[in-house]
Design a protein around this motif. Structure first.
Motif, PDB file in Angstrom:
ATOM      1  N   HIS A 165      34.851  33.159  40.486  1.00 44.24           N
ATOM      2  CA  HIS A 165      35.625  34.097  39.696  1.00 44.24           C
ATOM      3  C   HIS A 165      36.498  34.939  40.630  1.00 44.24           C
ATOM      4  O   HIS A 165      35.995  35.587  41.550  1.00 44.24           O
ATOM      5  N   ALA A 166      37.786  34.889  40.411  1.00 41.30           N
ATOM      6  CA  ALA A 166      38.696  35.661  41.264  1.00 41.30           C
ATOM      7  C   ALA A 166      39.748  36.304  40.376  1.00 41.30           C
ATOM      8  O   ALA A 166      40.217  35.692  39.417  1.00 41.30           O
ATOM      9  N   GLU A 167      40.110  37.528  40.703  1.00 38.22           N
ATOM     10  CA  GLU A 167      41.136  38.212  39.915  1.00 38.22           C
ATOM     11  C   GLU A 167      42.251  38.690  40.819  1.00 38.22           C
ATOM     12  O   GLU A 167      41.997  39.218  41.907  1.00 38.22           O
ATOM     13  N   GLY A 168      43.462  38.501  40.360  1.00 39.24           N
ATOM     14  CA  GLY A 168      44.620  39.041  41.066  1.00 39.24           C
ATOM     15  C   GLY A 168      45.008  40.333  40.373  1.00 39.24           C
ATOM     16  O   GLY A 168      45.073  40.388  39.139  1.00 39.24           O
ATOM     17  N   TYR A 169      45.234  41.369  41.131  1.00 39.01           N
ATOM     18  CA  TYR A 169      45.559  42.678  40.556  1.00 39.01           C
ATOM     19  C   TYR A 169      46.661  43.347  41.365  1.00 39.01           C
ATOM     20  O   TYR A 169      46.792  43.103  42.567  1.00 39.01           O
ATOM     21  N   ALA A 170      47.412  44.209  40.705  1.00 43.23           N
ATOM     22  CA  ALA A 170      48.318  45.085  41.441  1.00 43.23           C
ATOM     23  C   ALA A 170      47.445  46.126  42.139  1.00 43.23           C
ATOM     24  O   ALA A 170      46.588  46.746  41.490  1.00 43.23           O
ATOM     25  N   SER A 171      47.652  46.325  43.438  1.00 40.94           N
ATOM     26  CA  SER A 171      46.771  47.228  44.205  1.00 40.94           C
ATOM     27  C   SER A 171      46.636  48.586  43.533  1.00 40.94           C
ATOM     28  O   SER A 171      45.556  49.171  43.487  1.00 40.94           O
ATOM     29  N   GLY A 172      47.740  49.092  42.999  1.00 34.00           N
ATOM     30  CA  GLY A 172      47.750  50.426  42.413  1.00 34.00           C
ATOM     31  C   GLY A 172      46.952  50.504  41.125  1.00 34.00           C
ATOM     32  O   GLY A 172      46.668  51.610  40.635  1.00 34.00           O
ATOM     33  N   GLU A 173      46.616  49.385  40.538  1.00 39.09           N
ATOM     34  CA  GLU A 173      45.851  49.373  39.285  1.00 39.09           C
ATOM     35  C   GLU A 173      44.356  49.486  39.519  1.00 39.09           C
ATOM     36  O   GLU A 173      43.590  49.713  38.575  1.00 39.09           O
ATOM     37  N   MET A 174      43.927  49.292  40.763  1.00 38.36           N
ATOM     38  CA  MET A 174      42.490  49.253  41.038  1.00 38.36           C
ATOM     39  C   MET A 174      41.760  50.480  40.515  1.00 38.36           C
ATOM     40  O   MET A 174      40.717  50.384  39.880  1.00 38.36           O
ATOM     41  N   LYS A 175      42.357  51.644  40.792  1.00 36.43           N
ATOM     42  CA  LYS A 175      41.612  52.864  40.435  1.00 36.43           C
ATOM     43  C   LYS A 175      41.676  53.141  38.941  1.00 36.43           C
ATOM     44  O   LYS A 175      41.061  54.083  38.451  1.00 36.43           O
ATOM     45  N   HIS A 176      42.388  52.307  38.197  1.00 40.23           N
ATOM     46  CA  HIS A 176      42.436  52.488  36.743  1.00 40.23           C
ATOM     47  C   HIS A 176      41.337  51.681  36.046  1.00 40.23           C
ATOM     48  O   HIS A 176      41.421  51.431  34.848  1.00 40.23           O
ATOM     49  N   GLY A 177      40.376  51.223  36.779  1.00 34.42           N
ATOM     50  CA  GLY A 177      39.273  50.506  36.136  1.00 34.42           C
ATOM     51  C   GLY A 177      38.566  49.509  37.028  1.00 34.42           C
ATOM     52  O   GLY A 177      37.355  49.603  37.262  1.00 34.42           O
ATOM     53  N   PRO A 178      39.297  48.526  37.571  1.00 31.60           N
ATOM     54  CA  PRO A 178      38.624  47.437  38.291  1.00 31.60           C
ATOM     55  C   PRO A 178      37.755  47.890  39.461  1.00 31.60           C
ATOM     56  O   PRO A 178      36.787  47.211  39.809  1.00 31.60           O
ATOM     57  N   ILE A 179      38.088  49.029  40.052  1.00 32.58           N
ATOM     58  CA  ILE A 179      37.339  49.475  41.228  1.00 32.58           C
ATOM     59  C   ILE A 179      35.852  49.683  40.888  1.00 32.58           C
ATOM     60  O   ILE A 179      34.983  49.649  41.770  1.00 32.58           O
ATOM     61  N   ALA A 180      35.554  49.840  39.617  1.00 28.82           N
ATOM     62  CA  ALA A 180      34.150  49.986  39.188  1.00 28.82           C
ATOM     63  C   ALA A 180      33.330  48.756  39.572  1.00 28.82           C
ATOM     64  O   ALA A 180      32.107  48.829  39.695  1.00 28.82           O
ATOM     65  N   LEU A 181      33.987  47.630  39.737  1.00 27.97           N
ATOM     66  CA  LEU A 181      33.259  46.387  40.051  1.00 27.97           C
ATOM     67  C   LEU A 181      32.831  46.301  41.511  1.00 27.97           C
ATOM     68  O   LEU A 181      32.000  45.475  41.878  1.00 27.97           O
ATOM     69  N   ILE A 182      33.464  47.108  42.349  1.00 28.89           N
ATOM     70  CA  ILE A 182      33.274  46.946  43.796  1.00 28.89           C
ATOM     71  C   ILE A 182      31.830  47.232  44.210  1.00 28.89           C
ATOM     72  O   ILE A 182      31.243  48.242  43.836  1.00 28.89           O
ATOM     73  N   ASP A 183      31.283  46.300  44.970  1.00 24.05           N
ATOM     74  CA  ASP A 183      29.984  46.505  45.629  1.00 24.05           C
ATOM     75  C   ASP A 183      29.980  45.637  46.891  1.00 24.05           C
ATOM     76  O   ASP A 183      30.962  44.925  47.142  1.00 24.05           O
ATOM     77  N   PRO A 184      28.928  45.688  47.687  1.00 27.93           N
ATOM     78  CA  PRO A 184      28.969  44.961  48.975  1.00 27.93           C
ATOM     79  C   PRO A 184      29.089  43.442  48.835  1.00 27.93           C
ATOM     80  O   PRO A 184      29.330  42.753  49.817  1.00 27.93           O
ATOM     81  N   CYS A 185      28.918  42.913  47.626  1.00 30.60           N
ATOM     82  CA  CYS A 185      29.035  41.450  47.452  1.00 30.60           C
ATOM     83  C   CYS A 185      30.351  41.063  46.796  1.00 30.60           C
ATOM     84  O   CYS A 185      30.506  39.924  46.357  1.00 30.60           O
ATOM     85  N   PHE A 186      31.272  42.013  46.639  1.00 26.46           N
ATOM     86  CA  PHE A 186      32.524  41.749  45.908  1.00 26.46           C
ATOM     87  C   PHE A 186      33.684  41.987  46.865  1.00 26.46           C
ATOM     88  O   PHE A 186      34.201  43.109  46.971  1.00 26.46           O
ATOM     89  N   PRO A 187      34.137  40.960  47.595  1.00 25.48           N
ATOM     90  CA  PRO A 187      35.194  41.178  48.580  1.00 25.48           C
ATOM     91  C   PRO A 187      36.578  41.328  47.940  1.00 25.48           C
ATOM     92  O   PRO A 187      36.820  40.813  46.855  1.00 25.48           O
ATOM     93  N   SER A 188      37.447  42.025  48.643  1.00 29.30           N
ATOM     94  CA  SER A 188      38.843  42.198  48.198  1.00 29.30           C
ATOM     95  C   SER A 188      39.776  41.735  49.316  1.00 29.30           C
ATOM     96  O   SER A 188      39.615  42.154  50.468  1.00 29.30           O
ATOM     97  N   PHE A 189      40.714  40.901  48.952  1.00 33.84           N
ATOM     98  CA  PHE A 189      41.730  40.440  49.907  1.00 33.84           C
ATOM     99  C   PHE A 189      43.018  41.189  49.593  1.00 33.84           C
ATOM    100  O   PHE A 189      43.575  41.041  48.506  1.00 33.84           O
ATOM    101  N   PHE A 190      43.434  42.031  50.534  1.00 34.76           N
ATOM    102  CA  PHE A 190      44.657  42.825  50.340  1.00 34.76           C
ATOM    103  C   PHE A 190      45.829  42.113  51.003  1.00 34.76           C
ATOM    104  O   PHE A 190      45.763  41.780  52.190  1.00 34.76           O
ATOM    105  N   LEU A 191      46.891  41.877  50.231  1.00 30.32           N
ATOM    106  CA  LEU A 191      48.087  41.253  50.791  1.00 30.32           C
ATOM    107  C   LEU A 191      49.029  42.397  51.145  1.00 30.32           C
ATOM    108  O   LEU A 191      49.590  43.050  50.255  1.00 30.32           O
TER     109      LEU A 191
END
Ligand code: M6R
Length: 610
Positions: free
Chosen positions: A495-521
């Motif tokens: 499962h992978a999601e592409g997001y606009a970086s600025g949208e993270m704090k509008h919800g998706p950041i809730a998913l972040i934990d040590p097993c959920f990596p993020s690749f920043f372009l």
């Protein structure tokens, strides 16, 4: 989607058909089958799963005498992928068999009609209904050709279909409506197939069938008739210039890897003759005479949609044309209001994607100018758009689109420069810089790819066990983030999601934990600092972060997390390094997990149903 091959000639048909089916495997399938006539009897052999299962069944059969037949790889639509639902489907009342790609939308209505008349059905498919509909027309006294045409007139939906009957055992009939089908014309043999590689070892001469046409092929002739009145339609032969080598793996383990490594050549081919660095000019003969639009709408699906999103800021910034980009699958459901002077640009590798084609047709009916960016010569979009710019990526066989997107980005960039110069909205200096830098991409990328491949392998091995991952970007890196996530999903089933970086704090950041990596372009562009803040927000929540960025310079460097360093490139051109890195990461993750890289589950190369 399903693959079709029909053969009528002087060779044993079944080996030719099986070889053709192998070359159509890339389209995606879950069962297969062949039919031919032996001793005046129709033989139909079908198998679930991969072609090897069909080959095993054929191994003990005497197939040597049949010189005409049909083959099919099925991507299930109506009914499970069982042997029973596999094609060919037969109408036993007239000993005829058909293979079909597409969907007959009104098949239930005709099935009830035929059931009332006593016809029997042995599968859940719409195709078997069509076979019996043809037989029913024959029972009413029509010749095979007329019965085929009459049945197809009754069918609504999309189809490419080929027919074989014991009544004319050397003849294949074929027709299409919004699904690809073409005729190969050889010496003493003819083919009907979904795509050129199916018959390329035997002939390079192709006849493109149009909607509403029926082809009749025998060893010596290929005739085309209008479905409406069965009058002959004169056709011309098109010579295919690329060879079989281009459609083979050429020493690479997978087509996808080969196609990723072809990207330097693809960029070079796309700019050859178009980017004139000496005269600081862009030549697009395809667009001469095509009005420069006052507004642009781009519609496409999947990876091609991402290419459109990537080009939006170039169309607005360089060409000065207000531009919107949307998925073709949604386009026609929102009653978009046509505006005089606008243009619909459709982008498609295959040129056959049903949703993209539907958007094109809808807008054409409204009298709006249409432009196609397309990789397959002779495809529906290439023929139906008012103008077409062909991407010279060569045949893309792997289901995952890679080199096609690079070709699309190249051609879109050239188009933005071309229109910008025509409208006078673009500085000569920007054109000069863009053309010079673009011309350097093939050599730079050639040098870079082997390094990227080994770096991608290391990262993929570390992250392949993750259940989910984010790909994040801003500006032109956002569509690339969407593409990175799509590639990971479709190839490795992570499962992978592409997001606009600025949208993270509008919800998706809730998913972040040590097993959920993020690749920043985050190349060194105007967005770097802001994206860096977003990265830090994720790292602060103990999410592993990897930044695809450039080597440190002028105080710009990663403050936290791990970096995957890519060479710096001017302006939008960083995408030509970022995209292959993402492609290689997804490729390596899928290969590491032992997935079927070139034919991922449930997917088809060319999506000819809506
Ligand atoms: O042939 P097209 O470019 O119109 O295809 C569009 C999508 O179906 C295609 O890009 C799809 O998303 C690929 N599987 C992506 O790798």
């Amino acid at each position: 989607m399903c693959g079709i091959i029909g053969y009528s000639g002087h060779r044993p048909a079944v080996p030719v058909i099986m070889e053709g089916l192998r070359r159509l495997e890339y389209r995606g399938y879950d069962s297969s089958g062949v039919c031919f006539v032996r001793n005046r009897e129709l033989q139909v052999i079908r198998a679930e799963g991969k072609l090897n299962n069909l080959e095993d069944k054929l191994a003990d059969m005497d197939i040597s005498l049949a010189t005409a037949g049909l083959g099919h790889t099925r991507w299930a639509t109506h009914g499970a992928p069982t042997e029973n639902n596999a094609h060919p489907h037969v109408s036993f009342t007239r000993n005829l068999a058909i293979v079909h790609n597409g969907i007959i939308e009104n098949y239930r209505e005709w099935k009830d009609f035929l059931l009332d008349k006593g016809y029997l059905f042995f599968s859940e498919t719409d195709t078997e209904v069509l076979a019996n509909l043809i037989a029913d027309e024959q029972a009413g006294g029509l010749s095979l050709l007329r019965a085929f045409a009459a049945a197809l007139e009754k069918a609504s939906g999309t189809y490419a279909v080929a027919l074989l009957s014991t009544e004319e055992p050397d003849t294949i009939y074929a027709a299409r409506h919004s699904a690809p089908l073409l005729i190969g014309a050889g010496a003493g043999e003819h083919f009907a197939a979904s795509d050129i590689p199916a018959f390329l070892p035997y002939t390079r001469d192709v006849v493109f069938l149009e909607d509403g046409e029926i082809a009749r092929i025998t060893p010596l002739r290929a005739e085309v008739f209008s479905m409406a009145d069965l009058k002959p339609v004169p056709k011309t032969l098109t010579r295919i210039e690329w060879d079989l080598q281009a459609a083979q793996k050429g020493g690479y383990k997978h087509f996808m890897l080969k196609e990723i490594f072809e990207q330097p050549r693809v960029v070079a081919d796309c700019i050859a003759g178009r980017a004139d660095t000496k005269r600081n000019a862009v030549r697009m003969p395809e667009l001469e005479g095509f009005p420069v639009p006052s507004r642009l709408r781009i519609a496409a699906c999947g990876t091609s949609w991402h290419a459109g999103l990537w080009a939006q800021s170039l169309m607005e910034g360089w060409s000065g044309i207000p531009t919107t980009v949307e998925t073709a699958s949604e386009f026609r459901y929102r009653n978009a209001l046509p505006v005089p002077g606008e243009c619909l640009l459709v982008i498609s590798q295959s040129g056959e994607t049903a949703d993209t084609l539907a958007a094109l047709r809808l807008v054409k009916e409204q009298g709006i100018a249409t432009l196609g960016i397309c990789n397959v010569i002779g495809s529906s979009i290439a023929r139906e758009a008012d103008a077409v710019v062909l991407t010279q990526a060569g045949p893309e066989i792997s289901v995952a689109s890679t080199k096609a997107m690079t070709a699309q980005m190249t051609v879109l960039m050239l188009t933005a420069l071309y229109w910008g110069r025509k409208r006078g909205s673009l500085d000569r200096e920007i054109t000069a810089r863009a053309l010079a830098e673009l011309s350097d991409i093939p050599a730079r990328l050639t040098g870079l790819l082997p390094t990227l491949e080994s770096e991608a392998a290391g990262l993929a091995a570390r992250f392949a066990a993750c259940k989910s991952m984010f790909f994040l970007g801003r500006g032109q890196s956002f569509p690339l983030a969407l593409e990175g996530a799509l590639k990971v999903k479709e190839l490795s089933y992570i499962h992978a999601e592409g997001y606009a970086s600025g949208e993270m704090k509008h919800g998706p950041i809730a998913l972040i934990d040590p097993c959920f990596p993020s690749f920043f372009l985050m190349p060194y562009d105007a967005h770097f600092a802001k994206t860096m803040s977003n990265l830090e927000e994720v790292a602060a929540r103990k999410g592993p972060v990897v930044a695809l960025t450039n080597p440190p310079k002028d105080g710009m460097e990663l403050r936290v997390g791990e970096s995957w360093l890519l060479p710096e490139a001017w302006g939008p051109l960083c995408a030509f390094f970022m995209l292959p890195a993402l492609q290689l990461f997804s490729y390596k993750a899928a290969a590491f997990l032992g997935k079927d890289v070139d034919q991922p589950r449930n997917l088809a190369k060319s999506v000819t149903v809506e």
